[in-house]
Design an enzyme around this catalytic site. Structure first.
Site, short mmCIF file in Angstrom:
data_model
loop_
_atom_site.label_atom_id
_atom_site.label_comp_id
_atom_site.label_asym_id
_atom_site.label_seq_id
_atom_site.Cartn_x
_atom_site.Cartn_y
_atom_site.Cartn_z
N PRO A 10 56.81 -39.42 32.58
CA PRO A 10 57.04 -40.33 31.58
C PRO A 10 58.11 -39.87 30.67
CG PRO A 10 54.51 -39.55 31.65
CD PRO A 10 55.46 -39.26 32.40
N ASN A 11 59.73 -40.58 30.24
CA ASN A 11 60.70 -40.30 29.22
C ASN A 11 61.21 -38.83 29.42
OD1 ASN A 11 59.53 -43.32 27.56
ND2 ASN A 11 57.64 -41.97 27.82
N ARG A 18 66.94 -39.03 23.87
CA ARG A 18 65.45 -39.09 23.61
C ARG A 18 65.32 -37.93 22.49
NH1 ARG A 18 59.89 -37.61 25.55
NH2 ARG A 18 58.51 -38.02 23.96
N TYR A 23 64.77 -32.19 22.02
CA TYR A 23 64.59 -32.05 23.61
C TYR A 23 65.86 -31.83 23.97
CZ TYR A 23 59.97 -34.26 23.73
OH TYR A 23 58.62 -34.91 23.61
N ASN A 74 56.90 -30.83 34.52
CA ASN A 74 56.80 -31.61 33.43
C ASN A 74 56.76 -32.57 33.51
OD1 ASN A 74 57.38 -32.42 30.60
ND2 ASN A 74 59.22 -31.68 30.70
N ALA A 77 53.50 -36.66 28.94
CA ALA A 77 52.96 -37.21 28.10
C ALA A 77 51.47 -37.17 28.86
CB ALA A 77 52.64 -38.62 27.60
N GLU A 99 53.04 -25.16 34.88
CA GLU A 99 53.42 -26.17 33.95
C GLU A 99 54.67 -26.11 33.22
OE1 GLU A 99 50.76 -28.40 30.67
OE2 GLU A 99 50.06 -26.85 32.05
N HIS A 101 56.84 -27.01 29.29
CA HIS A 101 57.33 -28.13 28.18
C HIS A 101 58.57 -27.65 28.33
CE1 HIS A 101 53.55 -30.86 29.34
NE2 HIS A 101 53.44 -28.88 29.60
N ARG A 108 53.43 -28.50 18.14
CA ARG A 108 53.34 -30.49 17.33
C ARG A 108 52.10 -31.08 17.24
NH1 ARG A 108 57.24 -32.89 22.14
NH2 ARG A 108 57.01 -33.90 20.18
#
Length: 146
Positions: A10-11, A18, A23, A74, A77, A99, A101, A108
């Protein structure tokens, strides 16, 4: 040529727009093209999926055994709370998942520090911006290209 799948949750379709301070300004399309070229240089064919709908990603994972040699994911969330995603990855073992990111999730907000999918992935790469994907493909290639 061995095939790998790159999953974006998502996103991630909003990368480049964003939170560019977190990012970056590259679009997901640009990142995917660079990853495709890098994977090809390693003798891998990379395919991509992005969805903001968890069920779409779960259905894709359920269908990949025998079609792909490994996955770079990735999960966005979903990383932090999706036990359904974790169980889908576990269901297609021993297919390796790496995985990734773009941001350092450990530096964070507190809720981002824990990954429920890490235990069913072969490893986690985070904090290198879009280069995290390249590192993920390289790690996956080291596992599947013999």
């Amino acid at each position: 040529m061995k095939k790998i799948l790159v999953i974006n949750g998502p996103n991630l379709n909003m990368v480049g727009v964003r939170e560019p301070g977190v990012y970056g300004t590259e679009t997901l399309e640009t990142i995917c093209e660079r990853v495709r070229e890098y994977a090809s240089s390693l003798g891998l064919q990379a395919e991509f999926i992005q969805s903001n709908h968890e069920g779409v990603i779960l259905d894709k994972i359920h269908s990949i055994k025998g079609e792909y040699e490994g996955v770079v994911i990735n999960a966005g969330a979903w990383t932090h709370y999706s036990y359904a995603l974790r169980d889908a990855i576990a269901a297609v073992k021993p297919l390796p998942f790496v995985e990734v990111h773009m941001s350092n999730i450990h530096a964070r907000e507190e809720f981002r520090h824990h990954s429920v999918i890490s235990p069913v992935c072969v490893g986690q790469i985070c904090g290198f911006g879009s280069y995290s994907y390249i590192l993920g493909v390289q790690a996956l290639a080291n596992i599947i290209v013999q």
